[in-house]
Design an enzyme around this catalytic site. Structure first.
Site, mmCIF file in Angstrom:
data_model
loop_
_atom_site.group_PDB
_atom_site.id
_atom_site.type_symbol
_atom_site.label_atom_id
_atom_site.label_comp_id
_atom_site.label_asym_id
_atom_site.label_seq_id
_atom_site.Cartn_x
_atom_site.Cartn_y
_atom_site.Cartn_z
ATOM 1 N N GLY A 199 0.809 -1.215 0.000
ATOM 2 C CA GLY A 199 0.000 0.000 0.000
ATOM 3 C C GLY A 199 0.839 1.261 0.000
ATOM 4 O O GLY A 199 0.533 2.227 -0.709
ATOM 5 N N ASP A 200 1.906 1.270 0.785
ATOM 6 C CA ASP A 200 2.794 2.432 0.826
ATOM 7 C C ASP A 200 3.444 2.681 -0.530
ATOM 8 O O ASP A 200 3.504 3.816 -1.009
ATOM 9 C CB ASP A 200 3.890 2.225 1.878
ATOM 10 N N SER A 201 3.954 1.615 -1.136
ATOM 11 C CA SER A 201 4.640 1.782 -2.416
ATOM 12 C C SER A 201 3.679 2.240 -3.507
ATOM 13 O O SER A 201 4.014 3.106 -4.321
ATOM 14 C CB SER A 201 5.321 0.468 -2.820
#
Length: 442
Positions: A199-201
């Site tokens: 999700g962060d990437s």
């Protein structure tokens, strides 16, 4: 009987010899400007989402100034495995091409310095808890009066509006909220987490796209006479994940279907699955195209499964278990190299599941230049060492991105950047004594 297995790299070489490869005229003249050359980026993020966004921008030519807290720096510097110098190799990758400047954002003087940098920037990237930047006097409304062209790029769990906007949102939580985790697993079992902060990437990737769109739109708005050609780019992690969810929402809306987890398969597409081979290895086979499927069945000696009742995907979905079992019975008798070789010869998409060692040593990946070798520190004083980093995508043929240097040491560029703001050496030393800034000590 099946012919002797040929290593996959030989298969690649033979394909090139027989069929050729697409080639491009690549210009490598270093005088050509990078796509984002001249763009100044101020990174106030930490960990993954914000820093990955800025890494992408820096890879394609932007000047990125990364603000880090004195003493500790970005927490990512100490995450997971640490190298000889106590720093994370992960940070050396994610911090590439950035200038590390240590400023205490909790101090008024530190925030004043960062504000000066923001007023000189084209893009600001931040992924703090919503409201933090406003509390520090560094929110959009605090900057647009003096820098109306700023592309203010924000990443948070739930975005800047809506009833959940003030809640903290880590990638893991946002992956669940988006529906991604529900689909990622096996029927009847707890949802599975990929061993990555996906999700962060993905949020960082969307934020980089948003920043570039903001820069492009800024020119149009300026030509149109807008008072504030810059704008806020608002990226929610769960929305970045929702962007990857294909047809699940329209399927539910029109047909009332809630797509379920399906393990190693993809719902409604047959056959495409992960199949066991000798030695505990697995291969992925995508045999779901109608003509591809016929070639697959011929290769595995099961042409009895390619006649009437199996000709279309809709037909094959009805027999998914039987077809997967037949394919697995065949693959389990052979080494993965052999399976991939035979299927490649038959023009059936297939490949092994690579671990990191496989990736780093892969002939094709290296031929594409996707593994970059850089030096940490200096070879001249005997303290340097090489580190392999992944290149970034997309590949631009004429003005490719590049890694100019690995993630810097903490505070490596503090003096350089603060001097560019007009601060004297004496003033910088005074701020260091007060703990407001910090620079790398050689």
């Amino acid at each position: 009987m099946f012919k002797t297995a040929i290593p996959v790299h030989r298969c690649v070489r033979r394909h090139v010899a027989e069929h050729g490869v697409r080639s491009f005229t690549t210009t490598t003249d270093s005088k050509l400007p990078k796509p984002l050359e001249g763009v100044k980026v101020l990174e106030l993020g930490q960990l993954i989402a914000g820093p990955f966004c800025a890494s992408i921008l820096g890879y394609y030519g932007a000047e990125v100034i990364k603000i880090e807290p004195p003493q500790t720096g970005d927490p990512l510097r100490k995450w997971r495995h640490l190298d000889l110098d106590g720093q994370s190799p992960w940070f050396r990758s994610l911090g590439r091409n950035k200038k590390s400047v240590c400023v205490d954002l909790k101090s008024e003087q530190g925030r004043s310095l960062v504000k000066k940098l923001a007023l000189q920037s084209d893009v600001l990237v931040e992924n703090f808890k919503p409201g933090t930047m406003e509390k520090w006097g560094l929110g959009p409304d605090d900057l647009y009066g003096d820098n109306p062209g700023l592309v203010y790029t924000r990443i948070s769990g739930y975005g800047g509006t809506g009833p959940r906007s003030s809640l903290p949102g880590f990638a893991s939580v946002s992956e669940g909220y988006s529906g991604f985790r529900f689909l990622n697993g096996f029927p009847g079992e707890a949802p599975v987490r990929p061993n990555l902060s996906l999700g962060d990437s993905l949020a960082g990737l969307h934020a980089a796209l948003g920043a570039i769109l903001g820069l492009y739109g800024r020119n149009k708005l300026a030509k149109a006479g807008a008072d504030r050609p810059g704008q806020v780019v608002d990226v929610a992690i769960h929305e970045a994940m929702l962007n990857m969810m294909e047809g699940v929402i329209p399927e539910y809306d029109r047909l009332g279907v809630i797509r379920q987890p399906s393990g190693t398969t993809v719902t409604g597409i047959v056959p495409t699955n992960t199949y066991p081979c000798k030695g505990g290895k697995y291969v992925i086979i995508g045999g779901n195209g109608d003509s591809i499927y016929k070639r697959l069945m011929k290769t595995i000696g099961r042409e009895d499964l390619s006649g009437p009742g199996y000709e279309t995907n809709a037909d094959r979905v009805k027999h998914q278990e039987k077809l997967d079992r037949a394919i697995a019975d065949w693959t389990s008798q052979h080494d993965p190299d052999h399976v991939v070789q035979l299927l490649s010869d038959a023009h059936v998409p297939a490949g092994m599941i690579n671990d990191t060692k496989d990736i780093v040593e892969d002939e094709h990946i290296n031929a594409r230049g996707w593994i970059e070798t850089m030096t940490v520190g200096s070879r001249e004083d005997g303290r340097g060492w090489d580190i392999k980093l992944p290149a970034m995508s997309p590949r631009l043929v004429t003005t490719p991105g590049e890694t100019k240097w690995v993630g810097p040491d903490l505070g490596q560029h503090t003096t350089e950047v603060l001097t560019s703001l007009g601060l004297s050496a004496e003033k910088i030393q005074e701020l260091e004594r007060q703990g407001i800034v910090a620079s790398l000590k050689q």
